[in-house]
Design a protein around this motif. Structure first.
Motif, short mmCIF file in Angstrom:
data_model
loop_
_atom_site.label_atom_id
_atom_site.label_comp_id
_atom_site.label_asym_id
_atom_site.label_seq_id
_atom_site.Cartn_x
_atom_site.Cartn_y
_atom_site.Cartn_z
N ASP A 70 7.94 -5.75 -9.37
CA ASP A 70 7.37 -7.06 -9.06
C ASP A 70 6.08 -6.94 -8.24
O ASP A 70 5.95 -6.05 -7.39
CB ASP A 70 8.36 -7.90 -8.26
N ASP A 71 5.14 -7.84 -8.48
CA ASP A 71 4.00 -8.15 -7.60
C ASP A 71 2.75 -7.32 -7.86
O ASP A 71 1.73 -7.56 -7.20
CB ASP A 71 4.37 -8.09 -6.12
N ALA A 72 2.77 -6.34 -8.76
CA ALA A 72 1.54 -5.66 -9.21
C ALA A 72 0.78 -4.98 -8.08
O ALA A 72 -0.43 -5.13 -7.94
CB ALA A 72 0.62 -6.64 -9.95
N TYR A 73 1.49 -4.20 -7.28
CA TYR A 73 0.83 -3.47 -6.21
C TYR A 73 -0.01 -2.32 -6.77
O TYR A 73 0.27 -1.77 -7.84
CB TYR A 73 1.86 -2.94 -5.22
N ALA A 74 -1.04 -1.93 -6.00
CA ALA A 74 -1.91 -0.84 -6.44
C ALA A 74 -1.12 0.44 -6.67
O ALA A 74 -1.45 1.22 -7.58
CB ALA A 74 -3.00 -0.61 -5.39
N GLU A 75 -0.08 0.67 -5.87
CA GLU A 75 0.73 1.88 -6.04
C GLU A 75 1.51 1.86 -7.36
O GLU A 75 1.89 2.93 -7.85
CB GLU A 75 1.70 2.05 -4.87
N HIS A 76 1.76 0.69 -7.91
CA HIS A 76 2.41 0.65 -9.22
C HIS A 76 1.51 1.31 -10.27
O HIS A 76 2.00 1.95 -11.21
CB HIS A 76 2.71 -0.79 -9.63
N SER A 195 -5.73 -8.00 10.03
CA SER A 195 -7.15 -7.95 9.68
C SER A 195 -7.68 -9.35 9.47
O SER A 195 -6.95 -10.24 9.01
CB SER A 195 -7.36 -7.13 8.40
N MET A 196 -8.98 -9.52 9.76
CA MET A 196 -9.62 -10.80 9.47
C MET A 196 -10.27 -10.79 8.09
O MET A 196 -10.74 -11.82 7.62
CB MET A 196 -10.67 -11.11 10.55
N ASP A 197 -10.29 -9.64 7.43
CA ASP A 197 -10.91 -9.52 6.11
C ASP A 197 -9.82 -9.47 5.04
O ASP A 197 -9.44 -8.40 4.56
CB ASP A 197 -11.79 -8.28 6.04
N GLU A 198 -9.31 -10.63 4.66
CA GLU A 198 -8.22 -10.68 3.69
C GLU A 198 -8.65 -10.22 2.31
O GLU A 198 -7.87 -9.60 1.59
CB GLU A 198 -7.64 -12.10 3.62
N ALA A 199 -9.89 -10.51 1.93
CA ALA A 199 -10.34 -10.14 0.58
C ALA A 199 -10.34 -8.62 0.41
O ALA A 199 -9.88 -8.09 -0.61
CB ALA A 199 -11.73 -10.70 0.32
N ALA A 200 -10.84 -7.91 1.41
CA ALA A 200 -10.83 -6.44 1.34
C ALA A 200 -9.42 -5.89 1.33
O ALA A 200 -9.11 -4.94 0.60
CB ALA A 200 -11.62 -5.86 2.51
N PHE A 201 -8.56 -6.51 2.13
CA PHE A 201 -7.17 -6.05 2.18
C PHE A 201 -6.49 -6.26 0.84
O PHE A 201 -5.79 -5.37 0.33
CB PHE A 201 -6.41 -6.83 3.28
N GLU A 204 -7.32 -3.70 -1.79
CA GLU A 204 -6.60 -2.44 -1.67
C GLU A 204 -5.13 -2.58 -2.07
O GLU A 204 -4.52 -1.61 -2.52
CB GLU A 204 -6.66 -1.94 -0.23
N LEU A 205 -4.57 -3.76 -1.90
CA LEU A 205 -3.12 -3.92 -2.04
C LEU A 205 -2.65 -4.05 -3.48
O LEU A 205 -1.58 -3.55 -3.85
CB LEU A 205 -2.67 -5.14 -1.24
N TYR A 206 -3.44 -4.74 -4.32
CA TYR A 206 -2.99 -5.05 -5.68
C TYR A 206 -3.77 -4.25 -6.73
O TYR A 206 -4.92 -3.87 -6.51
CB TYR A 206 -3.17 -6.55 -5.97
#
Length: 315
Positions: A70-76, A195-201, A204-206
């Motif tokens: 589930d959720d399409a993480y970058a580690e997938h 973090s205040m930079d949600e877009a950058a986070f 990296e996450l998905y």
């Protein structure tokens, strides 16, 4: 009746290299060991095998198991996909559209990383819940909220995965509060603890749409997880329809076989009869819940198949 063991995965990470060791996930080495265990006791089947069994076109092995992510993480993409590809196994991946295509951070992930970042800094959940309670007291009159003590009495109870304080934070920010308010509080807490930079986070996450297309082309399966990861049982029908339709557009773009069969994986496991009507209108083939049980093909409602969690198996 054909039994099918469906296993649900979320975070799979190399915890020796992560900035957030407090994320509750499965370490890559543990994932490999769990695959060894599952392959020694089960026949890992594909989504199209389950669809054929549901349609009565063929049967499943008695020890059939389906792997879902589930959720399409970058580690997938970076870790799971190569491992499955090498073993010649299919994984079924369920990607919410907004994170993958538009870089939007999901509230559910905000909550996870708020907790993990605080733990990495030597804090404990009480530091987060104190800020949460302060925000609730400030919003109480304007949002017609219950007193903080009433919410704590209802939600601060441990489950099989988390202690009472952690569950309280999760439930308040996932479901108990009005959506707009819980989103606002989650954004503020994320900015404070992470973090205040949600877009950058989020970047990296998905995984990206291009990565999803590559995985689909290399034998993985992609199904629907909605567009915005809403509790689909708590939104009006027009939002249910929009969430499903946007997801189907994405699946068609990456080459998923939605015109023959498609699978819905309910965010948070949330569904209702109205949503099932929306899915039937769009010829949905199978639906995956978070109920913990063995799926019984041709006995369970095909849109309400239960799944086990990775924690239900040795790793």
């Amino acid at each position: 009746m054909q039994p099918l063991t469906i296993i649900m995965y979320h975070y799979i990470r190399d915890f020796t290299r992560t900035r957030y060791p407090g994320i509750k996930g499965l370490d890559l080495a543990g994932f490999r060991r769990q695959l060894d265990y599952l392959q020694s006791r089960h026949t890992i089947v594909r989504v199209r095998d389950v669809v054929a069994a549901q349609r009565g076109e063929s049967g499943l092995p008695a020890d059939a198991a389906l792997l879902t992510f589930d959720d399409a993480y970058a580690e997938h993409y970076a870790l799971v996909f190569p491992e499955l590809y090498e073993r010649k196994l299919e994984g079924a991946f369920f990607a919410p559209v907004d994170p993958v295509c538009h870089g939007k951070l999901l509230d559910v992930n905000r909550i996870h990383f708020i907790l993990a970042a605080n733990a990495a800094q030597g804090g404990d959940p009480e530091e987060i819940s104190a800020k949460l309670d302060a925000a609730l007291r400030e919003a109480e009159a304007g949002w017609n909220l219950e007193p903080v003590e009433a919410y704590r009495a209802q939600w601060a109870h441990p489950n099989r995965f988390d202690d009472a304080e952690t569950i309280y934070i999760k439930r308040m920010l996932q479901t108990a509060l009005p959506e707009a308010l819980r989103h606002r509080i989650a954004v503020d807490l994320f900015a404070h603890f992470v973090s205040m930079d949600e877009a950058a986070f989020a970047g990296e996450l998905y995984m990206s749409e291009q990565q999803a297309r590559l995985m689909q082309g290399c034998g993985m399966y992609f199904g629907s997880h909605g567009a915005s990861h809403h509790w689909l049982n708590r939104v009006p029908r027009e939002i249910q329809e929009a969430e499903v339709d946007r997801s189907l557009e994405f699946l068609r773009r990456i080459g998923s076989p939605v015109d023959d069969h498609w699978v819905m994986c309910y965010p948070y496991g949330g569904w209702n009869e109205g949503l099932l009507d929306v899915l039937r209108d769009r010829n949905c083939t199978l639906g995956l819940t978070t109920e913990v049980a063995t799926a019984l093909i041709n006995q369970h409602d095909p849109l309400l198949l239960p799944r086990f969690d990775t924690n239900d198996f040795p790793r």
